[in-house]
Structure formats: C-alpha cells, structure tokens
Design a protein around this motif. Structure first.
Motif, PDB file in Angstrom:
ATOM      1  N   TYR A 157       0.805  -1.217   0.000  1.00 33.77           N
ATOM      2  CA  TYR A 157       0.000   0.000   0.000  1.00 33.77           C
ATOM      3  C   TYR A 157       0.842   1.274   0.000  1.00 33.77           C
ATOM      4  O   TYR A 157       0.668   2.149  -0.849  1.00 33.77           O
ATOM      5  CB  TYR A 157      -0.935  -0.003   1.215  1.00 33.77           C
ATOM      6  CG  TYR A 157      -1.913   1.144   1.224  1.00 33.77           C
ATOM      7  CD1 TYR A 157      -3.194   0.982   0.723  1.00 33.77           C
ATOM      8  CD2 TYR A 157      -1.563   2.399   1.722  1.00 33.77           C
ATOM      9  CE1 TYR A 157      -4.104   2.031   0.712  1.00 33.77           C
ATOM     10  CE2 TYR A 157      -2.451   3.457   1.710  1.00 33.77           C
ATOM     11  CZ  TYR A 157      -3.725   3.262   1.206  1.00 33.77           C
ATOM     12  OH  TYR A 157      -4.613   4.312   1.181  1.00 33.77           O
ATOM     13  N   ASP A 158       1.742   1.402   0.956  1.00 30.27           N
ATOM     14  CA  ASP A 158       2.478   2.663   1.109  1.00 30.27           C
ATOM     15  C   ASP A 158       3.287   3.001  -0.132  1.00 30.27           C
ATOM     16  O   ASP A 158       3.313   4.163  -0.584  1.00 30.27           O
ATOM     17  CB  ASP A 158       3.385   2.608   2.337  1.00 30.27           C
ATOM     18  CG  ASP A 158       2.598   2.608   3.644  1.00 30.27           C
ATOM     19  OD1 ASP A 158       1.440   3.091   3.650  1.00 30.27           O
ATOM     20  OD2 ASP A 158       3.126   2.115   4.656  1.00 30.27           O
ATOM     21  N   PRO A 184      -9.224  -4.215   4.161  1.00 37.85           N
ATOM     22  CA  PRO A 184      -8.633  -3.082   4.907  1.00 37.85           C
ATOM     23  C   PRO A 184      -7.951  -2.067   3.989  1.00 37.85           C
ATOM     24  O   PRO A 184      -7.977  -0.863   4.258  1.00 37.85           O
ATOM     25  CB  PRO A 184      -7.628  -3.751   5.844  1.00 37.85           C
ATOM     26  CG  PRO A 184      -8.122  -5.164   5.980  1.00 37.85           C
ATOM     27  CD  PRO A 184      -8.706  -5.499   4.652  1.00 37.85           C
ATOM     28  N   GLY A 185      -7.349  -2.537   2.904  1.00 37.84           N
ATOM     29  CA  GLY A 185      -6.703  -1.638   1.959  1.00 37.84           C
ATOM     30  C   GLY A 185      -7.713  -0.780   1.221  1.00 37.84           C
ATOM     31  O   GLY A 185      -7.472   0.412   0.970  1.00 37.84           O
ATOM     32  N   GLU A 243     -10.633   0.130   2.388  1.00 39.06           N
ATOM     33  CA  GLU A 243     -11.121   1.097   3.375  1.00 39.06           C
ATOM     34  C   GLU A 243     -10.113   2.228   3.573  1.00 39.06           C
ATOM     35  O   GLU A 243     -10.490   3.402   3.667  1.00 39.06           O
ATOM     36  CB  GLU A 243     -11.404   0.378   4.688  1.00 39.06           C
ATOM     37  CG  GLU A 243     -12.559  -0.616   4.587  1.00 39.06           C
ATOM     38  CD  GLU A 243     -12.707  -1.502   5.809  1.00 39.06           C
ATOM     39  OE1 GLU A 243     -13.781  -2.095   5.980  1.00 39.06           O
ATOM     40  OE2 GLU A 243     -11.730  -1.612   6.593  1.00 39.06           O
ATOM     41  N   ARG A 244      -8.840   1.872   3.620  1.00 38.64           N
ATOM     42  CA  ARG A 244      -7.800   2.889   3.784  1.00 38.64           C
ATOM     43  C   ARG A 244      -7.728   3.795   2.562  1.00 38.64           C
ATOM     44  O   ARG A 244      -7.583   5.021   2.690  1.00 38.64           O
ATOM     45  CB  ARG A 244      -6.469   2.190   4.040  1.00 38.64           C
ATOM     46  CG  ARG A 244      -5.325   3.114   4.400  1.00 38.64           C
ATOM     47  CD  ARG A 244      -4.080   2.295   4.682  1.00 38.64           C
ATOM     48  NE  ARG A 244      -2.922   3.152   4.876  1.00 38.64           N
ATOM     49  CZ  ARG A 244      -1.665   2.713   4.945  1.00 38.64           C
ATOM     50  NH1 ARG A 244      -1.415   1.408   4.854  1.00 38.64           N
ATOM     51  NH2 ARG A 244      -0.669   3.558   5.126  1.00 38.64           N
ATOM     52  N   LEU A 245      -7.844   3.201   1.382  1.00 36.17           N
ATOM     53  CA  LEU A 245      -7.765   3.973   0.147  1.00 36.17           C
ATOM     54  C   LEU A 245      -8.919   4.958   0.038  1.00 36.17           C
ATOM     55  O   LEU A 245      -8.756   6.065  -0.491  1.00 36.17           O
ATOM     56  CB  LEU A 245      -7.756   3.024  -1.051  1.00 36.17           C
ATOM     57  CG  LEU A 245      -7.438   3.622  -2.417  1.00 36.17           C
ATOM     58  CD1 LEU A 245      -6.024   4.197  -2.450  1.00 36.17           C
ATOM     59  CD2 LEU A 245      -7.603   2.564  -3.509  1.00 36.17           C
ATOM     60  N   SER A 246     -10.079   4.584   0.538  1.00 35.70           N
ATOM     61  CA  SER A 246     -11.239   5.475   0.452  1.00 35.70           C
ATOM     62  C   SER A 246     -11.040   6.745   1.271  1.00 35.70           C
ATOM     63  O   SER A 246     -11.697   7.760   1.026  1.00 35.70           O
ATOM     64  CB  SER A 246     -12.504   4.747   0.918  1.00 35.70           C
ATOM     65  OG  SER A 246     -12.487   4.535   2.319  1.00 35.70           O
ATOM     66  N   GLU A 247     -10.114   6.695   2.238  1.00 38.79           N
ATOM     67  CA  GLU A 247      -9.842   7.845   3.095  1.00 38.79           C
ATOM     68  C   GLU A 247      -8.596   8.614   2.667  1.00 38.79           C
ATOM     69  O   GLU A 247      -8.214   9.593   3.309  1.00 38.79           O
ATOM     70  CB  GLU A 247      -9.674   7.375   4.553  1.00 38.79           C
ATOM     71  CG  GLU A 247     -10.924   6.698   5.111  1.00 38.79           C
ATOM     72  CD  GLU A 247     -10.704   6.086   6.492  1.00 38.79           C
ATOM     73  OE1 GLU A 247      -9.550   6.159   6.975  1.00 38.79           O
ATOM     74  OE2 GLU A 247     -11.661   5.569   7.069  1.00 38.79           O
ATOM     75  N   GLU A 248      -7.980   8.186   1.572  1.00 39.17           N
ATOM     76  CA  GLU A 248      -6.693   8.748   1.147  1.00 39.17           C
ATOM     77  C   GLU A 248      -6.839  10.140   0.537  1.00 39.17           C
ATOM     78  O   GLU A 248      -5.884  10.922   0.527  1.00 39.17           O
ATOM     79  CB  GLU A 248      -6.027   7.799   0.142  1.00 39.17           C
ATOM     80  CG  GLU A 248      -4.568   8.054  -0.124  1.00 39.17           C
ATOM     81  CD  GLU A 248      -3.688   7.706   1.064  1.00 39.17           C
ATOM     82  OE1 GLU A 248      -2.838   8.559   1.424  1.00 39.17           O
ATOM     83  OE2 GLU A 248      -3.833   6.607   1.632  1.00 39.17           O
ATOM     84  N   TYR A 266     -16.526   2.771  -0.670  1.00 37.99           N
ATOM     85  CA  TYR A 266     -15.569   3.486  -1.512  1.00 37.99           C
ATOM     86  C   TYR A 266     -16.306   4.339  -2.538  1.00 37.99           C
ATOM     87  O   TYR A 266     -15.972   5.514  -2.753  1.00 37.99           O
ATOM     88  CB  TYR A 266     -14.639   2.496  -2.224  1.00 37.99           C
ATOM     89  CG  TYR A 266     -13.531   3.178  -2.990  1.00 37.99           C
ATOM     90  CD1 TYR A 266     -12.324   3.466  -2.386  1.00 37.99           C
ATOM     91  CD2 TYR A 266     -13.709   3.572  -4.319  1.00 37.99           C
ATOM     92  CE1 TYR A 266     -11.311   4.130  -3.067  1.00 37.99           C
ATOM     93  CE2 TYR A 266     -12.708   4.230  -5.012  1.00 37.99           C
ATOM     94  CZ  TYR A 266     -11.510   4.508  -4.386  1.00 37.99           C
ATOM     95  OH  TYR A 266     -10.516   5.170  -5.072  1.00 37.99           O
TER      96      TYR A 266
END
Length: 347
Positions: free
Chosen positions: A167-168, A199-200, A202-207, A247
């Motif tokens: 991800y990072d 989880p990725g 979900e994290r991407l939707s907040e990026e 997303y």
C-alpha cells in the motif's frame, strides 16, 4: 550512495538543505530525472560543475533496465520486462487506444495471492517493489512516448502483484506521478485493481485521491470464489461488497468489477443471474474478460456465444456490462507470462 530516483522534490530538498544547497536546485534535479531522462547528475548542465561533482559523490540515479521488449503485430501493444538492481523482474505494458496511451504497471515481483487463473502467482511473491520502481515503469514509457510527441494519458495498476499489500509504496508512486515535475497525471486517469483486500480498500477510500477502483471478482458466490481466489477465505463477498460500496459513496467514483470468464466454471447463465443479484443497486459496472489461457493452469476460454449470453443476462437485469477489448495476446501481455517464461528458462 543514495538512489534518488523515486524521491519527491520535498524529500530531495530536505536532503540538499543539510549540505547547504538551496531548494531551487531540487526543482532542477527532479525535472532532469523525471522529465528529461537523466541517469547521471553530471548530465544536468544547468547545475554548477562543482555542485554536480559534490552531489554525485552522495547520490545516484538508478532506473530499472528493460531486458525484454515485445511488440504486438498490430503495433498497439508493447510489453516490457524490467530488471531491478537485485535481479528481480516485473512487467509493464503500453496499450495504445483511440482515446490515448495507457500503461499497465506491476507493484510486486511475483504475487502470493494464489488466484487459479493467473500466471503472476506461479512462482510466488519475491518482494514488494519500491515507490521508485513502480513510478519508473511509467516514467520510462513517458520518455519513450515523448519522442513521438505523445504522453501517458492513463495508468492501470493491474500488473503483477496485489497493490494493496504494498500500500504505502503504491500510493507514494501514484502521488509522485501526479506531481507537475514528473508527468502530471490526473488521479482520475488512474485505475487500481485489487483482488479484494478489504482493509486496503477502506484505507484507500480515506486517502483523498479520487482514483478508480477495480475489484477482481470472478465469481458470484463465496464457494466458487474461494475455490479460484484464496483471498476470499479471509475477505468474503459480503465484507468486500460493503467496502466497495463505501468506496463508491465516499469518492463518488463508480467501482468496476472484473469478471474473468472461464469455460464450464463461472460462465453459465446461473452464475450470470447470481452476479446480477449480487450487484443490484450498486454504483458499479462489470468488465467481462474471457480468460487469457495460462498453460500451467488448464483453464480455458468460453465460446463467443457463452460470453454474449452472459453479458445479455446481466444487461437484462440492468447491470452495466462491457466486454474488455483484448490487446497483446500475441505477445503474452497477460501479467506474469513473460516473467515466467524468463524464470523457467533459468535466466
């Protein structure tokens, strides 16, 4: 010595400041690296010669080497095999469309996801690619296209590897490619494909970067999907669809579900009906892809009639379904095929 290819202008400026070098030099250096193809600080002739020598003692500019290049017969597709400093390899594909040039990039050397239909996973995961190694795939093609007076218009993060397991580095590469001192790529010109790492997603939707999300679905039930995609055992359909809907709601971007059609496995009317029921009411579309056969997998393409029937069933139920235009089948453009051929030859 630090390889600065893949560094942002800000990171480079901070490092130069430690040596008493003014910030504007970072702007000059990154444009040489990312827009003018420089692979040596000595080539940067708008920097004082003494400064070039000073910086070359501390910094290097290392890009992956192209060790194999295949051109499709119609000239629309070019597949590159990149070799990195440690000998690992990954593939990149340039696809020329009527609407512009698209680049398909890899994010890992190999893949551990174990999808039954995919060549990338045959030799397992070797390692994640760095942000610089990911970005270099696009920038190298941008250099090539610039000589034709053309540019990279879109990228698809659909090559070897699961991007949300790296991800990072993936997000760092996408942010770098967006900068005006690289290729200034619009986030809306980026599509990222995942096998379903919830989880990725979900994290991407907040990026805060409005890229398009593509999900490799390939089956309408947990039983069948777990059979061909082991990731489903950890993130089953209900959790995956919740994350996808979230997303779409947060980013206002339509989610695309990729569906590889495999003869006598997931290409029947029943599966089409189940898929339509699964996706009813979502801000989503389906991209149908007849399988590009991988010899080691013994999975085969459905007939054209079966593909048309599957698409018709979806459309009858008001699910937007498109059939992917196939490109580069004569040069093994499916991810992982060229790399595997090299590995099996013992090179």
């Amino acid at each position: 010595m630090n390889n600065i290819f893949g560094w942002t202008k800000e990171a480079l400026a901070a490092s130069l400041k430690e040596q008493g070098v003014p910030r504007f030099r970072a702007e000059q250096i990154v444009r040489w690296m990312y827009q003018r193809g420089a692979v040596s600080l000595h080539a940067m002739d708008n920097l004082p010669k003494g400064l070039r020598t000073q910086l070359a003692e501390r910094f290097s500019i290392m890009r992956p080497q192209v060790i194999s290049r295949l051109h499709s017969a119609d000239g629309a597709t070019i597949k590159l095999l990149h070799e990195f400093a440690d000998g690992q390899t990954a593939e990149t594909v340039l696809m020329r469309h009527s609407y512009g040039n698209s680049v398909c990039i890899s994010t890992q050397a190999g893949c551990r996801m174990g999808c039954a239909f995919c060549a990338s996973t045959l030799h397992g995961l070797q390692r994640n690619l760095t942000a610089g190694e990911i970005a270099a795939q696009v920038i190298g093609i941008a250099d090539f296209l610039r000589m034709e007076g053309a540019r990279v218009d879109t990228i698809v993060v659909m090559g070897s590897g699961e991007p949300l397991e790296n991800y990072d580095n993936v997000v760092a590469a996408l942010r770098l490619l967006h900068e005006d001192y690289t290729i200034g790529l619009s986030y809306r010109g980026i599509t990222l494909s995942t096998s379903g790492i919830v989880p990725g997603i979900e994290r991407l939707s907040e990026e805060g970067i409005p890229i398009s999300l593509s999900i490799s679905l390939h089956a309408p039930t947990d039983e069948l999907r777990s059979q061909i995609m082991p990731v489903n055992r950890m993130y089953p359909l209900a959790a995956l669809l919740r994350a996808a809907c979230s997303y779409a709601e947060r980013t206002k971007r339509r989610v695309t579900y990729e569906y590889i059609l495999i003869r006598d496995l997931n290409d029947g009317v029943r599966e089409a009906e189940q898929l339509a029921a699964l996706l009813r009411g979502q801000l989503a579309s389906v991209n149908l892809i007849p399988i590009n056969p991988v010899a080691e997998r013994q999975l085969f393409r459905p007939s054209k009639a079966a593909v048309r029937r599957f698409q018709h069933v979806l459309e009858e139920r008001h699910i937007t379904a498109t059939l992917r235009r196939e490109m580069g089948t004569d040069i093994q453009a499916a991810c992982g095929q060229l790399r595997n051929r090299l590995m099996e030859a013992g090179l």
